[in-house]
Scaffold this motif. Structure first.
Motif, PDB file in Angstrom:
ATOM      1  N   PRO A 114      -1.770   4.276   2.125  1.00  0.00           N
ATOM      2  CA  PRO A 114      -2.418   5.102   3.151  1.00  0.00           C
ATOM      3  C   PRO A 114      -2.054   6.570   3.010  1.00  0.00           C
ATOM      4  O   PRO A 114      -0.919   6.909   2.682  1.00  0.00           O
ATOM      5  CB  PRO A 114      -1.877   4.519   4.457  1.00  0.00           C
ATOM      6  CG  PRO A 114      -0.606   3.848   4.088  1.00  0.00           C
ATOM      7  CD  PRO A 114      -0.772   3.369   2.686  1.00  0.00           C
ATOM      8  N   ASP A 115      -3.021   7.417   3.266  1.00  0.00           N
ATOM      9  CA  ASP A 115      -2.836   8.864   3.172  1.00  0.00           C
ATOM     10  C   ASP A 115      -2.540   9.412   4.570  1.00  0.00           C
ATOM     11  O   ASP A 115      -3.443   9.771   5.313  1.00  0.00           O
ATOM     12  CB  ASP A 115      -4.096   9.501   2.602  1.00  0.00           C
ATOM     13  CG  ASP A 115      -3.942  10.986   2.347  1.00  0.00           C
ATOM     14  OD1 ASP A 115      -2.860  11.533   2.633  1.00  0.00           O
ATOM     15  OD2 ASP A 115      -4.906  11.591   1.865  1.00  0.00           O
ATOM     16  N   ALA A 173      -0.570  -2.400  12.748  1.00  0.00           N
ATOM     17  CA  ALA A 173      -1.502  -1.974  11.709  1.00  0.00           C
ATOM     18  C   ALA A 173      -2.008  -0.571  12.004  1.00  0.00           C
ATOM     19  O   ALA A 173      -2.025  -0.132  13.149  1.00  0.00           O
ATOM     20  CB  ALA A 173      -2.682  -2.940  11.635  1.00  0.00           C
ATOM     21  N   ILE A 174      -2.423   0.109  10.942  1.00  0.00           N
ATOM     22  CA  ILE A 174      -3.037   1.428  11.078  1.00  0.00           C
ATOM     23  C   ILE A 174      -4.332   1.448  10.284  1.00  0.00           C
ATOM     24  O   ILE A 174      -4.510   0.680   9.340  1.00  0.00           O
ATOM     25  CB  ILE A 174      -2.102   2.564  10.600  1.00  0.00           C
ATOM     26  CG1 ILE A 174      -1.758   2.411   9.109  1.00  0.00           C
ATOM     27  CG2 ILE A 174      -0.851   2.648  11.460  1.00  0.00           C
ATOM     28  CD1 ILE A 174      -0.977   3.574   8.526  1.00  0.00           C
ATOM     29  N   PHE A 175      -5.237   2.326  10.678  1.00  0.00           N
ATOM     30  CA  PHE A 175      -6.534   2.502  10.033  1.00  0.00           C
ATOM     31  C   PHE A 175      -6.500   3.884   9.397  1.00  0.00           C
ATOM     32  O   PHE A 175      -6.360   4.887  10.104  1.00  0.00           O
ATOM     33  CB  PHE A 175      -7.620   2.420  11.110  1.00  0.00           C
ATOM     34  CG  PHE A 175      -9.028   2.449  10.620  1.00  0.00           C
ATOM     35  CD1 PHE A 175      -9.491   1.517   9.706  1.00  0.00           C
ATOM     36  CD2 PHE A 175      -9.920   3.384  11.111  1.00  0.00           C
ATOM     37  CE1 PHE A 175     -10.813   1.526   9.289  1.00  0.00           C
ATOM     38  CE2 PHE A 175     -11.242   3.403  10.710  1.00  0.00           C
ATOM     39  CZ  PHE A 175     -11.686   2.468   9.797  1.00  0.00           C
ATOM     40  N   ALA A 176      -6.546   3.961   8.083  1.00  0.00           N
ATOM     41  CA  ALA A 176      -6.329   5.249   7.431  1.00  0.00           C
ATOM     42  C   ALA A 176      -7.097   5.358   6.127  1.00  0.00           C
ATOM     43  O   ALA A 176      -7.475   4.353   5.528  1.00  0.00           O
ATOM     44  CB  ALA A 176      -4.844   5.441   7.150  1.00  0.00           C
ATOM     45  N   ASP A 177      -7.284   6.612   5.710  1.00  0.00           N
ATOM     46  CA  ASP A 177      -7.810   6.870   4.370  1.00  0.00           C
ATOM     47  C   ASP A 177      -6.783   6.438   3.338  1.00  0.00           C
ATOM     48  O   ASP A 177      -5.588   6.422   3.613  1.00  0.00           O
ATOM     49  CB  ASP A 177      -8.058   8.373   4.176  1.00  0.00           C
ATOM     50  CG  ASP A 177      -9.364   8.831   4.780  1.00  0.00           C
ATOM     51  OD1 ASP A 177     -10.371   8.121   4.635  1.00  0.00           O
ATOM     52  OD2 ASP A 177      -9.363   9.907   5.391  1.00  0.00           O
ATOM     53  N   GLU A 178      -7.270   6.127   2.151  1.00  0.00           N
ATOM     54  CA  GLU A 178      -6.373   5.848   1.035  1.00  0.00           C
ATOM     55  C   GLU A 178      -6.007   7.163   0.355  1.00  0.00           C
ATOM     56  O   GLU A 178      -6.779   8.124   0.406  1.00  0.00           O
ATOM     57  CB  GLU A 178      -7.068   4.959   0.003  1.00  0.00           C
ATOM     58  CG  GLU A 178      -7.519   3.627   0.544  1.00  0.00           C
ATOM     59  CD  GLU A 178      -8.383   2.875  -0.453  1.00  0.00           C
ATOM     60  OE1 GLU A 178      -8.281   3.136  -1.669  1.00  0.00           O
ATOM     61  OE2 GLU A 178      -9.163   2.037  -0.009  1.00  0.00           O
ATOM     62  N   ILE A 179      -4.853   7.204  -0.294  1.00  0.00           N
ATOM     63  CA  ILE A 179      -4.505   8.356  -1.119  1.00  0.00           C
ATOM     64  C   ILE A 179      -5.500   8.374  -2.277  1.00  0.00           C
ATOM     65  O   ILE A 179      -5.650   7.374  -2.980  1.00  0.00           O
ATOM     66  CB  ILE A 179      -3.054   8.267  -1.639  1.00  0.00           C
ATOM     67  CG1 ILE A 179      -2.074   8.342  -0.467  1.00  0.00           C
ATOM     68  CG2 ILE A 179      -2.775   9.362  -2.662  1.00  0.00           C
ATOM     69  CD1 ILE A 179      -0.625   8.110  -0.854  1.00  0.00           C
ATOM     70  N   PRO A 180      -6.209   9.475  -2.479  1.00  0.00           N
ATOM     71  CA  PRO A 180      -7.230   9.524  -3.539  1.00  0.00           C
ATOM     72  C   PRO A 180      -6.660   9.204  -4.921  1.00  0.00           C
ATOM     73  O   PRO A 180      -5.639   9.749  -5.322  1.00  0.00           O
ATOM     74  CB  PRO A 180      -7.732  10.971  -3.483  1.00  0.00           C
ATOM     75  CG  PRO A 180      -7.385  11.452  -2.116  1.00  0.00           C
ATOM     76  CD  PRO A 180      -6.123  10.727  -1.730  1.00  0.00           C
ATOM     77  N   GLY A 181      -7.300   8.270  -5.610  1.00  0.00           N
ATOM     78  CA  GLY A 181      -6.912   7.910  -6.972  1.00  0.00           C
ATOM     79  C   GLY A 181      -5.653   7.079  -7.085  1.00  0.00           C
ATOM     80  O   GLY A 181      -5.176   6.833  -8.190  1.00  0.00           O
ATOM     81  N   MET A 192     -12.619   3.313   5.079  1.00  0.00           N
ATOM     82  CA  MET A 192     -11.179   3.297   5.276  1.00  0.00           C
ATOM     83  C   MET A 192     -10.730   1.876   5.562  1.00  0.00           C
ATOM     84  O   MET A 192     -11.337   1.200   6.370  1.00  0.00           O
ATOM     85  CB  MET A 192     -10.789   4.163   6.477  1.00  0.00           C
ATOM     86  CG  MET A 192     -10.676   5.618   6.169  1.00  0.00           C
ATOM     87  SD  MET A 192      -9.935   6.572   7.513  1.00  0.00           S
ATOM     88  CE  MET A 192     -11.154   6.406   8.776  1.00  0.00           C
ATOM     89  N   PRO A 193      -9.676   1.440   4.918  1.00  0.00           N
ATOM     90  CA  PRO A 193      -9.168   0.099   5.195  1.00  0.00           C
ATOM     91  C   PRO A 193      -8.119   0.088   6.311  1.00  0.00           C
ATOM     92  O   PRO A 193      -7.602   1.124   6.716  1.00  0.00           O
ATOM     93  CB  PRO A 193      -8.517  -0.293   3.863  1.00  0.00           C
ATOM     94  CG  PRO A 193      -8.046   1.005   3.298  1.00  0.00           C
ATOM     95  CD  PRO A 193      -9.057   2.030   3.734  1.00  0.00           C
ATOM     96  N   TRP A 194      -7.822  -1.098   6.783  1.00  0.00           N
ATOM     97  CA  TRP A 194      -6.710  -1.334   7.694  1.00  0.00           C
ATOM     98  C   TRP A 194      -5.481  -1.666   6.864  1.00  0.00           C
ATOM     99  O   TRP A 194      -5.572  -2.363   5.859  1.00  0.00           O
ATOM    100  CB  TRP A 194      -7.006  -2.514   8.615  1.00  0.00           C
ATOM    101  CG  TRP A 194      -7.821  -2.128   9.791  1.00  0.00           C
ATOM    102  CD1 TRP A 194      -9.175  -2.171   9.895  1.00  0.00           C
ATOM    103  CD2 TRP A 194      -7.329  -1.626  11.028  1.00  0.00           C
ATOM    104  NE1 TRP A 194      -9.553  -1.724  11.125  1.00  0.00           N
ATOM    105  CE2 TRP A 194      -8.444  -1.393  11.843  1.00  0.00           C
ATOM    106  CE3 TRP A 194      -6.054  -1.355  11.523  1.00  0.00           C
ATOM    107  CZ2 TRP A 194      -8.326  -0.895  13.126  1.00  0.00           C
ATOM    108  CZ3 TRP A 194      -5.939  -0.867  12.809  1.00  0.00           C
ATOM    109  CH2 TRP A 194      -7.062  -0.636  13.594  1.00  0.00           C
ATOM    110  N   TYR A 195      -4.340  -1.190   7.305  1.00  0.00           N
ATOM    111  CA  TYR A 195      -3.056  -1.511   6.676  1.00  0.00           C
ATOM    112  C   TYR A 195      -2.239  -2.279   7.704  1.00  0.00           C
ATOM    113  O   TYR A 195      -1.799  -1.726   8.709  1.00  0.00           O
ATOM    114  CB  TYR A 195      -2.318  -0.236   6.268  1.00  0.00           C
ATOM    115  CG  TYR A 195      -3.034   0.535   5.186  1.00  0.00           C
ATOM    116  CD1 TYR A 195      -2.786   0.263   3.847  1.00  0.00           C
ATOM    117  CD2 TYR A 195      -3.971   1.502   5.495  1.00  0.00           C
ATOM    118  CE1 TYR A 195      -3.447   0.961   2.838  1.00  0.00           C
ATOM    119  CE2 TYR A 195      -4.637   2.204   4.499  1.00  0.00           C
ATOM    120  CZ  TYR A 195      -4.366   1.927   3.179  1.00  0.00           C
ATOM    121  OH  TYR A 195      -5.024   2.614   2.194  1.00  0.00           O
TER     122      TYR A 195
END
Length: 96
Positions: free
Chosen positions: A50-51, A36-44, A1-4
């Motif tokens: 961020p998802d 900033a937030i730490f989140a999953d990416e929206i798949p694809g 998961m990346p940081w945004y």
């Protein structure tokens, strides 16, 4: 998961021009501004947005961090660890 990390204070996480993607956590931790937030990416998603719905507990952590004016150090909120980083200055004033 990346940081945004937010570039401006609109918190427009649907607009890829309003944040930058970081591979490591930013230095900011506490303060009144969401940095900033730490989140999953929206798949694809080619823009890697961020998802929010797919990252368990993330909205809860954002709301709690804003209310307390402090980032949460981290939590093992299943199934992923989460973090929210806050800043003493608005996101558009954070040194890159």
């Amino acid at each position: 998961m990346p940081w945004y990390q937010f570039i401006n204070n609109d918190m427009d996480i649907c607009d890829s021009d309003s944040y930058q993607i970081l591979e490591k956590a930013p230095d900011t931790v506490d303060g009144p501004y969401l940095a900033a937030i730490f989140a999953d990416e929206i798949p694809g998603d080619p823009e890697r947005r961020p998802d929010l719905d797919g990252t368990p507990g993330l909205l809860f952590y954002i709301i709690r961090a804003l209310a307390k004016r402090k980032g949460q150090p981290f939590s093992h909120f299943p199934p992923v660890p989460l973090e929210v980083r806050m800043s003493e200055v608005p996101a558009n004033e954070i040194k890159k």
